[in-house]
Design an enzyme around this catalytic site. Sequence first.
Site, PDB file in Angstrom:
ATOM      1  N   GLY A 133      -7.109  -1.208 -10.585  1.00 37.88           N
ATOM      2  CA  GLY A 133      -8.003  -0.811  -9.500  1.00 37.88           C
ATOM      3  C   GLY A 133      -8.243  -1.921  -8.514  1.00 37.88           C
ATOM      4  N   ASN A 134      -9.194  -1.706  -7.617  1.00 38.18           N
ATOM      5  CA  ASN A 134      -9.532  -2.721  -6.624  1.00 38.18           C
ATOM      6  C   ASN A 134     -11.041  -2.714  -6.388  1.00 38.18           C
ATOM      7  OD1 ASN A 134     -10.180  -0.971  -4.171  1.00 38.18           O
ATOM      8  ND2 ASN A 134      -8.138  -0.235  -4.714  1.00 38.18           N
ATOM      9  N   ARG A 135     -11.517  -3.662  -5.597  1.00 37.97           N
ATOM     10  CA  ARG A 135     -12.951  -3.880  -5.441  1.00 37.97           C
ATOM     11  C   ARG A 135     -13.609  -3.096  -4.309  1.00 37.97           C
ATOM     12  NH1 ARG A 135     -14.503  -8.026  -8.611  1.00 37.97           N
ATOM     13  NH2 ARG A 135     -12.903  -9.526  -9.240  1.00 37.97           N
ATOM     14  N   SER A 136     -12.936  -2.127  -3.750  1.00 31.46           N
ATOM     15  CA  SER A 136     -13.547  -1.394  -2.636  1.00 31.46           C
ATOM     16  C   SER A 136     -14.794  -0.639  -3.102  1.00 31.46           C
ATOM     17  CB  SER A 136     -12.535  -0.400  -2.053  1.00 31.46           C
ATOM     18  OG  SER A 136     -13.148   0.334  -1.028  1.00 31.46           O
TER      19      SER A 136
END
Length: 221
Positions: A29-32
Amino acid sequence: AAAPDLAGRHVVVSAGGTREALDPVRFLGNRSSGKQGYALAVTAAARGARVTLLAANTELPDPAGVDVVRVTSALSLREAAHLAAKDADAVVMAAAVADFRPALYATAKIKKVDGVEPAPVELVRNPDILAELSAGRARPGQLVVGFAAETDHVLANGRAKLARKGCDLLVVNEVGEAKGFGTDTNAAVVLGADGSETVVPHGPKEDLAEVVWDLVSARLA
Ligand code: C5P
């Protein structure tokens, strides 16, 4: 109160970040946070638009008066985006979409085995949803807007990306300190395929959202 310049319009906004599953309990995943996309949805609704918000793994409450569609992976976002875009006047892709996903999905939890090295994770490319939406406009005159986070040569990289994606507007974020992921503020330059360049000074994500809708509204008129 904002002028209802988007009344009678349907706009689609994606927000958050996709998760690419490895097994039933793990993902890449990512930090958005989704804050910029939510700000776009809320401001569009205040300007009279019917809003479909494609929310990828956000922890924010559903905004009032907005149709929220929950998605997880890039492939699920893609399906929802193409469906919602069918009758949309504008599509704004503010979500952070994973460029790659695991090539294999393990239907049972991946186990560690004593004395055995882990297998490398093989990745495959995800489709570029923004480029697809731009190339195959679901409606004549439909506007497509992308976001790009750049750390260096912001304008040059932004112009190249705008051309590559084929969208009408590209919001280029300078990523750094109090800008971008997880914060309440942003600074950006909005590049237009028509050559326009709109500087948005550092400020609340709502301010950037209003500028995006100003530009969209002017181009829909
Ligand atoms: O290429 P890059 O990831 O920098 O592009 C960012 C823009 O493209 C964002 O608007 C994002 O939502 C969109 N995007 C997409 N599909 C992908 C990757 C990015 O729609 N697979």
